[in-house]
Every structure is written in C-alpha cells, then in structure tokens.
Design a protein around this motif. Structure first.
Motif, short mmCIF file in Angstrom:
data_model
loop_
_atom_site.label_atom_id
_atom_site.label_comp_id
_atom_site.label_asym_id
_atom_site.label_seq_id
_atom_site.Cartn_x
_atom_site.Cartn_y
_atom_site.Cartn_z
N LYS A 93 0.91 -1.72 0.00
CA LYS A 93 0.03 0.15 0.35
C LYS A 93 0.52 1.33 -0.11
O LYS A 93 0.45 2.58 -0.27
CB LYS A 93 -1.10 0.22 1.37
N MET A 94 2.23 1.02 0.46
CA MET A 94 3.22 1.90 0.48
C MET A 94 3.23 3.11 -0.94
O MET A 94 3.79 3.95 -1.29
CB MET A 94 4.35 1.99 0.88
N LEU A 95 3.02 1.98 -2.45
CA LEU A 95 3.05 2.18 -3.26
C LEU A 95 1.62 2.85 -3.74
O LEU A 95 1.54 3.21 -5.00
CB LEU A 95 3.95 1.30 -4.25
N ALA A 96 0.64 2.84 -3.38
CA ALA A 96 -0.50 2.97 -4.33
C ALA A 96 -0.48 4.00 -4.46
O ALA A 96 -1.18 4.67 -5.93
CB ALA A 96 -1.30 2.63 -3.02
N ASP A 97 -0.22 5.27 -3.63
CA ASP A 97 -0.39 6.74 -4.29
C ASP A 97 0.42 7.19 -5.85
O ASP A 97 0.44 7.73 -6.69
CB ASP A 97 0.09 8.04 -3.26
N ILE A 98 2.08 6.15 -5.56
CA ILE A 98 2.59 6.65 -6.65
C ILE A 98 2.29 5.73 -7.94
O ILE A 98 2.10 6.10 -9.18
CB ILE A 98 4.28 6.39 -6.51
N ARG A 99 1.41 4.48 -7.14
CA ARG A 99 0.46 4.08 -8.80
C ARG A 99 -0.64 5.04 -9.11
O ARG A 99 -0.52 4.62 -10.76
CB ARG A 99 0.25 2.70 -7.74
N HIS A 100 -0.93 5.16 -8.43
CA HIS A 100 -2.19 5.59 -9.04
C HIS A 100 -2.04 6.95 -10.01
O HIS A 100 -2.57 7.44 -10.97
CB HIS A 100 -3.14 6.60 -7.29
N ILE A 101 -0.93 7.25 -9.51
CA ILE A 101 -0.54 8.66 -10.56
C ILE A 101 0.17 8.03 -11.77
O ILE A 101 -0.13 8.83 -12.68
CB ILE A 101 0.94 9.66 -9.98
N ILE A 102 0.58 7.49 -11.92
CA ILE A 102 1.32 6.38 -13.20
C ILE A 102 0.19 6.59 -13.85
O ILE A 102 0.47 6.01 -14.65
CB ILE A 102 2.24 5.48 -12.58
N ASP A 103 -0.85 5.42 -13.56
CA ASP A 103 -1.81 4.99 -14.16
C ASP A 103 -3.09 6.44 -15.00
O ASP A 103 -4.09 5.91 -15.69
CB ASP A 103 -2.84 4.24 -13.49
N ASN A 104 -2.46 7.38 -14.38
CA ASN A 104 -3.67 8.68 -14.45
C ASN A 104 -2.93 10.13 -15.40
O ASN A 104 -3.53 10.34 -15.84
CB ASN A 104 -4.55 9.17 -13.68
N VAL A 105 -1.55 9.21 -15.45
CA VAL A 105 -0.77 11.03 -15.76
C VAL A 105 -0.52 10.40 -16.79
O VAL A 105 1.10 9.27 -16.79
CB VAL A 105 0.19 11.47 -14.66
N THR A 106 0.23 11.49 -17.78
CA THR A 106 1.33 11.34 -18.50
C THR A 106 2.38 12.05 -18.79
O THR A 106 2.32 13.24 -17.99
CB THR A 106 1.02 11.62 -20.39
N PHE A 107 3.80 11.93 -18.55
CA PHE A 107 5.05 12.11 -18.39
C PHE A 107 5.22 12.89 -19.66
O PHE A 107 5.47 11.00 -20.00
CB PHE A 107 6.01 11.16 -17.24
N THR A 108 5.83 13.30 -19.44
CA THR A 108 7.36 13.59 -20.65
C THR A 108 8.27 14.37 -20.31
O THR A 108 8.28 15.59 -19.24
CB THR A 108 6.08 14.82 -22.02
N TYR A 109 9.19 14.62 -20.88
CA TYR A 109 10.65 14.85 -21.11
C TYR A 109 11.68 15.77 -21.59
O TYR A 109 11.34 15.07 -23.15
CB TYR A 109 11.20 13.31 -20.09
#
Ligand code: G1P
Length: 284
Positions: A93-109
């Motif tokens: 569950k410590m990875l739940a927040d980051i997982r939520h981000i990865i599943d809902n956001v596109t990252f560009t660099y």
C-alpha cells in the motif's frame, strides 16, 4: 482517462516542472541525486507537486530535466521487480499513491542543455506543452492547503481572467532579493492586476513585499516573449522579465493564495515542512 477527479477542470491540461537546477543549497545530498527527489516524510518533493497538479485537473506532467536527473523519470515509472517482491505484503500500500499517478498521468521529458535561467527552462518546455495555456510548478516550493490546492485555486481564477497568473505571498521586506516581487492594483481581495514586477530586488528597490512563489499559469504568448527576452538578473533569462512584458498590457494577475508554502530549497524550510507534516501525519 480513468480518474473522474482529473476531468473536473479541463481548462489547463499541462503542468511544466523545471527540474534541471543543481540544488547547490543541498550539497552534498544533491551531488548525485536530484533535489526534486528529496523526500518530505516518504514522498519526494516533486510528487507533491504532481499531486497538486492532478488535483487541479491536469493530466500531462512535462518535466524539464538535466544531467543527473534520471531518478525523476524512474520514480514515475513502474518497478516490476520491486512490485513483485512486495506483492501481497503490507508494504504494497505504500506504493498506492504513486501507482495512482502512473495510471492516470502522462509524463513527458526534455533536457535543458545549458542552465540559462528559469525563463530559459520554461522556453525549453515549449516542445512539451505546445502552444496552449499551461501551469508551472517549482517543486522546491511546497504548498499545502487543507481544502483546495494552490494550483486548483489558480485554475479557477484563470477561468475568470484568462491571462497569466502568479501566486504571491507577503514576505519579510528584508528578503525581497530572494524573489520576483510585484506591485499592482488590488481588484478583488487578494487579487492584483500587476503593473510592475522585478526579479530579486534589493529591499530598497522593491516595489512591495509581495513575492512570487513557485506557482504560475502562463498564456502561450509567453513563449514568443521569452524568445526575445534578454538576460536579466544574474545574467539569466528571467520569467519575471517576460511576465513584465505581459503585465504592460494588463495581462498578469497576482494571487495571494490560500495555504502555506515551505521553501524546501532551503534547509530551514525543508526541515520545517518535514516537522509540520510529520506532526500532522501523527495526529491523523
Ligand atoms: C524563481 C523566480 C523568482 C520566484 C522564485 C520562487 O527564483 O525567478 O521570481 O520568486 O523562483 O521560488 P529561484 O528561487 O529559482 O532563484
């Protein structure tokens, strides 16, 4: 798009994170680690910024990186081996927040090759944002507010004023030389139509003690202006100077946001944020 919360305020989709700086105030910690990855409790600073942008309805995080910043891209990616290892354990569950981000956001660099100032970093982001209004978060200014994040407040204001917006707070008059400082006409409580902005003025030259903090909404014409903005304070291309150009046409609003900012680019602010968030987490 899987998250309803992400769809509620679609006016600004992209949030730019200039993250190429060296973080010299945190040496040696930042020698091989990006300053944006310094944790407040268990989350890196940049993750707080990303969560604030998501809450404001943004679904694309555009990150300006530089040499030695790969940990940021790795953080916002899955880690199969680690996730496999802790699957089914309480640690999952410590990875739940980051997982939520990865599943809902596109990252560009993209990489900023030379450090020529915040204005230059933002101009580098044009390839990522396209020609549309966008938000900017400086992750080392960490902002917290109980009911509504600062970017969310600013997006609402953008819907009314449709021009560039900077978040401001009153600072000690002795400290104006650490900030962009504005002056303007107060058109509603805590909302100013900016007439003057100066990058890091000495206290005797400062037009007020209203300092810009690391939250902006910028209209895309800022890119045209930045292309011809000459180096200013410290020989760098300053976003404050480009914004002054927009302000001449009455197109910049400064907003005294609701909430608290911690200057996590300084050891004092970083420790204060850590202590206060820790106390809060213990109470809840
Ligand atoms: C930048 C901006 C400055 C602003 C500050 C907020 O300065 O140039 O106008 O007030 O961020 O944190 P920096 O702190 O990157 O030197």
């Amino acid at each position: 798009m899987k998250d309803n919360a992400i769809m509620k305020t679609p006016t600004i989709h992209v949030c730019l994170f200039p993250a190429a700086g060296y973080g010299t105030r945190f040496l040696p910690a930042t020698k091989a680690m990006p300053k944006e990855m310094l944790p407040i409790l268990t989350k890196p600073l940049i993750q707080y910024g990303v969560e604030e942008a998501m809450e404001a309805g943004m679904d694309t995080m555009a990150i300006i990186t530089g040499r030695g910043k790969r940990a940021i891209a790795d953080h916002f990616d899955v880690s199969y081996e680690l996730e496999h290892e802790i699957k089914g354990s309480v640690k999952e569950k410590m990875l739940a927040d980051i997982r939520h981000i990865i599943d809902n956001v596109t990252f560009t660099y993209t990489r900023q090759i030379e450090m020529k100032g915040l204005g230059h970093a933002i101009l580098t982001g044009r390839a990522l944002t396209g020609y549309q209004p966008f938000a900017v978060v400086l992750a080392d200014d960490m902002c917290v507010n109980e009911d509504e994040g600062v970017l969310s407040q600013m997006v609402k204001l953008y819907e009314t004023y449709r021009c560039s917006i900077v978040a401001i707070e009153e600072v000690n008059p002795d400290e104006t030389d650490k900030y962009g400082v504005i002056a303007g006409e107060e058109i509603a409580e805590g909302i100013y139509r900016v007439t003057t902005m100066v990058e890091k003025p000495s206290p005797s030259d400062a037009p007020s003690n209203l300092a810009i903090i690391g939250r902006y909404i910028l209209t895309p014409d800022i890119y045209d202006i930045l292309q011809t903005t000459k180096p200013g304070k410290n020989g760098e291309i300053q976003i404050t100077d480009a914004l002054m150009e927009q302000a001449r046409g009455g197109n910049v609003i400064a907003y005294k946001f609701r909430g608290k900012r911690y200057d996590c680019g300084s050891v004092d602010g970083y420790v204060q944020a850590t202590v206060e968030l820790y106390e809060k987490a213990k109470r809840s």
